[in-house]
Design an enzyme around this catalytic site. Structure first.
Site, PDB file in Angstrom:
ATOM      1  N   LYS A 247       0.911  -1.202  -0.070  1.00  0.00           N
ATOM      2  CA  LYS A 247      -0.045  -0.136  -0.226  1.00  0.00           C
ATOM      3  C   LYS A 247       0.926   1.226   0.117  1.00  0.00           C
ATOM      4  O   LYS A 247       2.001   1.310   0.749  1.00  0.00           O
ATOM      5  CB  LYS A 247      -0.874  -0.022   1.154  1.00  0.00           C
ATOM      6  CG  LYS A 247      -1.908   1.078   1.264  1.00  0.00           C
ATOM      7  CD  LYS A 247      -2.979   0.853   2.357  1.00  0.00           C
ATOM      8  CE  LYS A 247      -4.183   0.403   2.210  1.00  0.00           C
ATOM      9  NZ  LYS A 247      -5.132   0.388   2.973  1.00  0.00           N
ATOM     10  N   GLU A 328     -18.824  -5.729  10.485  1.00  0.00           N
ATOM     11  CA  GLU A 328     -19.749  -4.931  11.122  1.00  0.00           C
ATOM     12  C   GLU A 328     -20.798  -5.821  11.935  1.00  0.00           C
ATOM     13  O   GLU A 328     -21.252  -5.750  12.894  1.00  0.00           O
ATOM     14  CB  GLU A 328     -20.138  -3.876  10.489  1.00  0.00           C
ATOM     15  CG  GLU A 328     -19.502  -2.624  10.267  1.00  0.00           C
ATOM     16  CD  GLU A 328     -18.223  -2.799   9.101  1.00  0.00           C
ATOM     17  OE1 GLU A 328     -18.542  -3.999   8.403  1.00  0.00           O
ATOM     18  OE2 GLU A 328     -17.646  -1.953   8.887  1.00  0.00           O
ATOM     19  N   ARG A 356     -25.313  -1.921   7.539  1.00  0.00           N
ATOM     20  CA  ARG A 356     -25.056  -3.516   7.169  1.00  0.00           C
ATOM     21  C   ARG A 356     -25.425  -4.451   8.511  1.00  0.00           C
ATOM     22  O   ARG A 356     -25.735  -5.578   8.157  1.00  0.00           O
ATOM     23  CB  ARG A 356     -23.571  -3.773   6.933  1.00  0.00           C
ATOM     24  CG  ARG A 356     -23.280  -5.088   6.697  1.00  0.00           C
ATOM     25  CD  ARG A 356     -21.902  -5.136   6.028  1.00  0.00           C
ATOM     26  NE  ARG A 356     -21.874  -4.766   4.555  1.00  0.00           N
ATOM     27  CZ  ARG A 356     -20.784  -4.907   3.953  1.00  0.00           C
ATOM     28  NH1 ARG A 356     -19.578  -5.177   4.484  1.00  0.00           N
ATOM     29  NH2 ARG A 356     -20.713  -4.811   2.583  1.00  0.00           N
TER      30      ARG A 356
HETATM   31  C1  LIG Z   1     -18.281  -2.420   5.018  1.00  0.00           C
HETATM   32  C2  LIG Z   1     -17.076  -1.296   5.247  1.00  0.00           C
HETATM   33  N1  LIG Z   1     -16.636  -0.989   6.449  1.00  0.00           N
HETATM   34  C3  LIG Z   1     -15.561  -0.296   6.476  1.00  0.00           C
HETATM   35  C4  LIG Z   1     -15.365   0.457   5.139  1.00  0.00           C
HETATM   36  C5  LIG Z   1     -14.191   1.416   5.470  1.00  0.00           C
HETATM   37  N2  LIG Z   1     -12.870   0.887   4.581  1.00  0.00           N
HETATM   38  C6  LIG Z   1     -12.627   1.579   3.316  1.00  0.00           C
HETATM   39  S1  LIG Z   1     -11.458   0.909   2.822  1.00  0.00           S
HETATM   40  C7  LIG Z   1     -11.083  -0.231   4.109  1.00  0.00           C
HETATM   41  C8  LIG Z   1      -9.956  -1.084   4.262  1.00  0.00           C
HETATM   42  C9  LIG Z   1      -9.756  -1.856   3.144  1.00  0.00           C
HETATM   43  O1  LIG Z   1      -8.841  -2.746   3.127  1.00  0.00           O
HETATM   44  P1  LIG Z   1      -8.485  -3.825   1.962  1.00  0.00           P
HETATM   45  O2  LIG Z   1      -9.485  -4.417   1.607  1.00  0.00           O
HETATM   46  O3  LIG Z   1      -7.310  -4.673   2.407  1.00  0.00           O
HETATM   47  O4  LIG Z   1      -8.147  -2.669   0.734  1.00  0.00           O
HETATM   48  P2  LIG Z   1      -6.662  -1.794   0.777  1.00  0.00           P
HETATM   49  O5  LIG Z   1      -7.148  -0.384   1.262  1.00  0.00           O
HETATM   50  O6  LIG Z   1      -5.652  -2.486   1.563  1.00  0.00           O
HETATM   51  O7  LIG Z   1      -6.383  -1.845  -0.798  1.00  0.00           O
HETATM   52  C10 LIG Z   1     -12.098   0.199   5.158  1.00  0.00           C
HETATM   53  C11 LIG Z   1     -12.205  -0.615   6.388  1.00  0.00           C
HETATM   54  C12 LIG Z   1     -15.887   0.271   4.093  1.00  0.00           C
HETATM   55  N3  LIG Z   1     -15.744   0.919   2.959  1.00  0.00           N
HETATM   56  N4  LIG Z   1     -16.912  -0.665   4.158  1.00  0.00           N
HETATM   57 MG   LIG Z   2      -5.323  -4.427   2.107  1.00  0.00          MG
END
Ligand SMILES: Cc1ncc(C[n+]2csc(CCOP(=O)(O)OP(=O)(O)O)c2C)c(N)n1
Ligand SMILES: [Mg+2]
Ligand SMILES: CC(=O)[C@@H](O)[C@H](O)COP(=O)(O)O
Length: 596
Positions: A247, A328, A356
């Protein structure tokens, strides 16, 4: 785009990406990174996640034929590069602004975009549905879902895995494993992914579930990625390609960001900050103070410890803070378990993501009158994140939960007070909601009647009442001041507890001819509607006029502009009063003279 860019300006779609020689791809990746850093540092957005998928996005658009093939981006926050490769590289400067490029995939923008919902863990379900539809139509169209390791901790992802693994449809899951959500991804899954990465796994979870497993593959090695995607294309049946990325890759400041690898960067401010604290920080510091006195108070986050303000509590009480991953529903049901064992959980989840887990709130917490306190940050209008991030349904949803008490603080002082009142209530569930950003200047009370704060001097005879919830109190008081200057006598009250509707509030409403309610929530099922029904049932003849957000999905824009457009700023509130109750020419005249 800088003038010396040679390749990116020539990319108007995936065919142009395919037409490049292999030797040109590193330069394209370099130009994309430069453009991302330049533009996203100005507009704000998800810089780290997009820097991590530059090579992956290029390789995907060379290996597959979007939009005939479907490339789905889970959560969609990492789809800027996909947009740059599908004809929108010159729009990045308008990212996350009204009428500009959405920060997530957008069907309005392109037929290469499929999932606009930015809620994590849904991509595999879409892949399952699309693949079934293509199979039914006899179409040989590839379905590729790109899902992060964080999103893969979400329950929906495993519901889809259960279906996909049992099918013979050629679905390719590209697991973008950078080891992080905001922070390092928690749970058993990242441990298994680590064993797959270093070859110490004794079994492969994906193969056990019926998937072909390819990888792990270096997600920044363009040649290796293309070879791996070619192999994935040849797989029969469902396949998981495990891609390892960083990242923030390629930008030292992001890779060195120990907090969250620049998961999000703020837009360059258009106006000086007020210097007042953020709602989130007030919550976080008060919870630590409460935690010092209440050993039964524990905190729960769904992979968002820092953004929801739980970092201080988790650092002060590491054994009383639980990060459950992007889960969640599990967060809420496990909180019901915590409460069943005598604890008082504080579950901090952004309002929109709490949607959700509504069933868990209703049936696992509400049904058991569990003493759980929900802290809904980003309630109301958020702004740049667009339709799937506004927290405009929580009042309506939580009002449906029997026994639920919902508080809406109007400023930092009330947030501290109401958080203590909520956590001090153990006879059932409570919720406290507040918006994004900085707290307004404190809005003092002239009097307290039951749980209701009276915010304006009580005129001897006021026909008009403004009942303002939470952050709508400040603009409501400003509107009252404006109206009073034109001879309109109006009382403004803040219920503090939005639900249940208090008898004292009903008595105050009964004392007025008209009551305008002001809320940054959708009108259907909102506070205004509920107050109106309660007044009618109590035989109160006062006309209640709800002012709030019309049903609909609100596009990205600045929070202030969206609230003003909805009439939720001082001028809009005064105009509503004028329209429904007070055809005062002088008021109309003065409203026209207002700025904005
Ligand atoms: C249901 C939900 N909960 C929380 C979030 C907030 N959120 C957005 S991106 C993220 C982290 C995502 O991690 P990953 O899937 O590993 O993607 P990366 O950012 O590492 O590419 C979170 C928790 C969300 N978008 N949707
Ligand atoms: Mg990730
Ligand atoms: C993609 C996602 O859901 C989060 O990263 C969200 O964009 C964060 O919003 P805030 O910037 O309001 O914390």
């Amino acid at each position: 785009m800088t003038a010396d860019m040679a390749l990116l300006p020539r990319i108007n779609g995936p065919d142009d990406v395919k037409a490049l020689a292999q030797s040109q791809l590193p330069l394209l990746a370099k130009e994309i990174r430069a453009e991302l850093i330049d533009k996203v540092c100005a507009t704000g957005g998800h810089l780290g996640p997009n820097l991590g998928v530059v090579e992956l996005s290029i390789a995907l658009h060379r290996a597959f034929d979007s939009p005939r093939d479907s490339i789905i981006w889970d959560t969609g926050h990492q789809a800027y590069v996909h947009k740059m490769l599908t004809g929108r590289h010159d729009c990045l400067g308008s990212l996350r602004t009204a009428g500009g490029l959405s920060g997530y995939p957008s069907r309005r923008e392109s037929n290469h975009d499929i999932v606009e919902n930015s809620h994590a863990s849904t991509s595999l379900a879409y892949a399952d549905g699309l693949a079934k539809a293509y199979q039914l139509a006899g179409q040989r169209r590839r379905v590729v879902a790109v899902i992060g390791d964080g999103a893969l901790t979400g329950g929906m992802a495993w519901e889809a895995m259960n279906n996909l693994g049992a099918c013979d449809r050629d679905v390719i899951i590209v697991l973008n494993d950078n080891g992080r959500s905001y922070e390092p991804t928690v749970g058993a899954l990242p441990k298994h992914l680590s064993q797959l990465r270093d070859g110490t796994a004794t079994s492969n979870l994906f193969e056990v579930l019926g998937f072909s497993y390819l990888g792990p593959t270096d997600g920044h090695d363009l040649k290796g990625l293309q070879r791996a995607l070619t192999r994935a294309r040849r797989c029969k049946g469902p396949c998981v390609l495990h891609v390892v990325t960083r990242k923030g890759a390629g930008y030292r400041a992001a890779e060195a960001d120990v907090d969250d690898r620049m998961h999000t960067v703020s837009a360059r401010p258009v106006r000086p900050a007020s210097g007042r604290p953020k709602w989130t920080h007030i919550f976080g510091s008060e919870l630590v103070a409460i935690g010092e006195d209440r050993a039964d108070v524990v905190a729960v986050t769904a992979a968002m410890r820092r953004p929801t303000g739980l970092l201080p509590f988790s650092e002060r009480f590491p054994h009383r803070a639980y990060d459950v991953g992007i889960a969640e529903q599990h967060a809420v049901a496990s909180a019901a378990g915590l409460a069943a064992a005598g604890l008082h959980p504080v579950v901090a989840i952004y309002s929109t993501f709490m949607n959700r887990a509504f069933d868990q709130v209703l049936m696992d917490v509400g049904l058991h009158s569990a003493p759980v306190t929900f802290v809904l940050d980003r309630s109301g209008v958020t702004g740049p994140d667009g339709p799937s991030h506004h927290g405009i349904w929580d009042i309506s949803l939580f009002s449906l939960v029997p026994g639920m008490r919902v508080a809406a603080p109007r400023d930092a002082v009330r947030l501290r007070d109401l958080l203590r009142e909520a956590i001090g209530y153990d006879a059932g569930p409570t919720a406290i909601r507040f918006p994004t950003g900085e707290c307004p200047a404190p809005v003092g009370a002239r009097a307290r009647i039951g749980t209701v704060d009276v915010l304006t001097p009580r005129p001897t005879r006021a026909d008009l009442l403004l009942v303002a919830t939470g952050a709508m109190a400040a603009p409501a008081v400003a509107a009252a001041n404006l109206m009073r200057a034109h001879g309109v006598s109006v009382t403004v009250v803040d219920p503090r507890w939005v639900f249940p509707i208090s008898p004292e509030l009903l008595n105050i409403v009964a004392d007025h001819r008209v009551a305008v309610t002001v809320e940054d929530n959708a009108l259907p099922g909102g506070f205004g509607e509920t107050l109106s029904h309660s007044a009618q049932r109590a035989g109160i003849t006062t006309r209640v006029v709800p002012l709030g957000l019309e049903p609909g999905y609100i596009a990205a824009g600045s929070r202030e502009d969206i609230l003003a457009a909805a009439g939720l700023d001082p001028r809009g509130i005064a105009e509503t009063v004028q329209a429904v109750h007070w055809p005062s020419p002088s008021l109309v005249g003065s409203l026209r003279s207002l700025p904005g």
